[in-house]
Write an enzyme that holds these catalytic residues in place. Structure first.
Site, mmCIF file in Angstrom:
data_model
loop_
_atom_site.group_PDB
_atom_site.id
_atom_site.type_symbol
_atom_site.label_atom_id
_atom_site.label_comp_id
_atom_site.label_asym_id
_atom_site.label_seq_id
_atom_site.Cartn_x
_atom_site.Cartn_y
_atom_site.Cartn_z
ATOM 1 C CB ALA A 71 3.312 -11.289 5.869
ATOM 2 C CG PHE A 72 -0.433 -12.494 0.507
ATOM 3 C CD1 PHE A 72 -1.336 -13.090 -0.339
ATOM 4 C CD2 PHE A 72 -0.181 -11.136 0.353
ATOM 5 C CE1 PHE A 72 -1.977 -12.368 -1.332
ATOM 6 C CE2 PHE A 72 -0.813 -10.408 -0.624
ATOM 7 C CZ PHE A 72 -1.730 -11.029 -1.477
ATOM 8 C CG LEU A 73 -3.369 -13.914 6.544
ATOM 9 C CD1 LEU A 73 -4.823 -13.701 6.962
ATOM 10 C CD2 LEU A 73 -2.509 -14.189 7.760
ATOM 11 C CE LYS B 104 -3.983 -2.158 2.203
ATOM 12 N NZ LYS B 104 -5.013 -2.064 3.272
ATOM 13 C CG ASP C 21 -8.217 -4.733 4.480
ATOM 14 O OD1 ASP C 21 -7.079 -4.817 4.002
ATOM 15 O OD2 ASP C 21 -9.194 -5.356 4.040
ATOM 16 C CG ASP D 174 -13.653 1.177 6.181
ATOM 17 O OD1 ASP D 174 -14.856 1.230 5.915
ATOM 18 O OD2 ASP D 174 -12.797 0.793 5.371
#
Length: 512
Positions: free
Chosen positions: A313-315, A208, A401, A381
């Site tokens: 990091a991706f899960l 991001k 997020d 959010d």
């Protein structure tokens, strides 16, 4: 031999001139600098302050507070009777990721052949000891990673240092390409401007980019659903989550990305390649490819190539570890004038308590944990939350997020605490850690300041945001005290494995 003797005076004069020049241009300036370090009016050297009188640097003071916090018994609970239930089976996971790596190598070879690239490129192997793979194997029922995990520290370093081998849009952005419903709320802040980067060890991270400077606050006229997404909020949320001992935010780190070499030159996505351009200031920029975002004024730019961003990091793949996305019972209205039931009904929690799975177990307590976390970072959010299906209804909630946090340090949005103030329940361990972080010796702002200094983009948060954490922590404890005064500690403070009984005076039957 009278000749050489007649030259001796000239040689002596030359040597004297060289010595005088050395004294004037080198030795005398050095002597003046040495004399300047002495105190005025005192022929002696200025003495160095003793260690007792010298104040330690701020980083050393904060570091000691962080070490003391993690050494506290609350962060070193008694060992469970057996190992925590792991999310993945190691052999199955390794076999799956090896197939994925082999498929990527085949596609990369075909891509190079299509471009007529003749230079040989050796296939990249999958290393079982890779930090991202060890992170996936370390996920258990207790959290995304164990306390004091060296794997997480190694993963953070790898995401900062390893070279990228591919870049692409995220899955949700691919779904939006050419299918944006512009009748809905237009989000000119670039909400979907994020990329998936793959590193040379086959690990993946969500990138991001920086969209807002640290010292800028979100304008008070902005609705929360059109707020900026801040890269530093993602970084700070990971550190706060670890300090609270939730361990539900994926490891996140800051990095300066070369958008030309590490994104444009490694991506195979032609659409992504097409949105790069050079600005009038000679900076390399790119923007999201969506009908309402296809404008250069919404782009992000390097300086001229380097761009700050967060890497999360991706899960594990959904094929290995399926997840559920569940609407938050305290979801907000994503319109300009609408309100949800919880915003107008103070007894809304009684309705929630009658609905499975909030009627028993830890789900409602985990919702309160999430609300406390969101209130501290100022995130309004949280419309959905995710869980791993393997751990069932009592599994932990993922805090994903968090980029819309840390927008306004001057405002405390107490409505985020509605699950706590309306349900009046909280885990005992959560309350004890919050009380500990309110003590001067373990002050939350101090430990956060030191923890964030470990990131290369430090300072991640400005001082007003750090001080706002202490202020909001006091508001949380005040809300808990109000609940205890009303219903008693036994019905408000729950053991982590059981849910307290709802206050009898507030129980109502849900209306049809």
């Amino acid at each position: 031999m009278p000749g050489p003797r007649r030259d001796r005076p000239a040689v002596l004069l030359l040597l004297g001139a060289l010595l005088a020049a050395d004294l004037y241009f080198h030795l005398w300036p050095r002597a003046r600098r040495e004399l300047a370090t002495a105190a005025p009016g005192c022929p002696c050297r200025r003495r160095r302050p003793s260690p007792a009188s010298a104040a330690p640097p701020p980083r050393a003071r904060a570091a000691s507070a962080l070490r003391r916090l993690f050494a506290h018994p609350l962060y070193r609970p008694a060992a469970p009777p057996g190992p925590a239930e792991p999310l993945l089976r190691p052999r199955e996971a390794l076999r799956y990721y090896r197939r994925k790596a082999a498929r990527w190598n085949r596609r990369h070879k075909l891509y190079r052949e299509e471009l007529n690239l003749t230079s040989p490129a050796a296939p990249l192997p999958l290393r079982p000891e890779a930090s991202w793979l060890q992170f996936h194997l370390g996920i258990s029922r207790d959290g995304l990673y164990p306390r004091f995990s060296p794997t997480v520290d190694r993963l953070l370093r790898d995401m900062q240092d390893l070279a990228t081998i591919s870049a692409d849009y995220s899955q949700d952005e691919k779904a939006l390409l050419g299918a944006c419903d512009c009748s809905q709320i237009v989000k000119p802040s670039g909400v979907h401007l994020k990329l998936v980067l793959r590193f040379q060890d086959f690990g993946k991270a969500m990138f991001k980019p920086m969209r807002q400077k640290r010292e800028e606050e979100t304008p008070e006229d902005f609705f929360y659903f059109v707020d900026f997404q801040r890269h530093n909020a993602e970084i700070a949320a990971f550190h706060l989550d670890r300090i609270l001992d939730f361990r539900r935010v994926p490891p996140t780190v800051g990095r300066l990305i070369n958008v030309t070499k590490e994104i444009l030159e490694v991506t195979k996505n032609e659409i992504l390649q097409s949105v790069f351009f050079v600005s009038p200031a000679s900076n390399v920029c790119f923007f999201a490819k969506c009908p309402y975002m296809c404008k250069t004024e919404y782009a992000v730019c390097g300086n001229p190539h380097l761009l700050e961003g967060s890497l999360s990091a991706f899960l594990p793949s959904l094929n290995l570890a399926p997840r559920l996305s569940i609407p938050n019972p305290w979801i907000r209205s994503y319109s300009f004038d609408g309100k949800e039931e919880w915003e107008v009904n103070p007894l809304y929690c009684n309705t929630v308590r009658e609905i499975y799975p909030y009627s028993n177990g830890n789900r409602l307590l985990n919702i309160v944990d999430m609300a406390i976390f969101d209130f501290l970072i100022g995130n309004m959010d949280r419309h959905h939350y995710e869980m791993f299906t393997k751990f069932g209804d009592d599994g932990f909630l993922l805090h994903l997020d968090n980029a819309r946090g840390f927008g306004r340090h001057s405002h405390d949005e107490t409505s985020i605490l509605a699950p706590l103030s309306q349900c009046c329940i909280i885990k005992r361990t959560t309350l004890l850690r919050l009380q500990l972080l309110a003590e001067p010796e373990y002050r939350l702002s101090d430990v956060m300041r030191e923890s964030l200094l470990q990131d290369r983009l430090a300072p991640v948060l400005t001082e007003p945001h750090l001080l706002a954490l202490d202020r909001r922590l006091q508001l949380i404890l005040k809300a808990v005290r109000k609940c205890i005064d009303t219903y008693g500690e036994a019905k408000v403070v729950a053991n982590d494995t059981t849910q307290p009984e709802a206050p009898a005076s507030d129980r109502v039957k849900p209306t049809t």
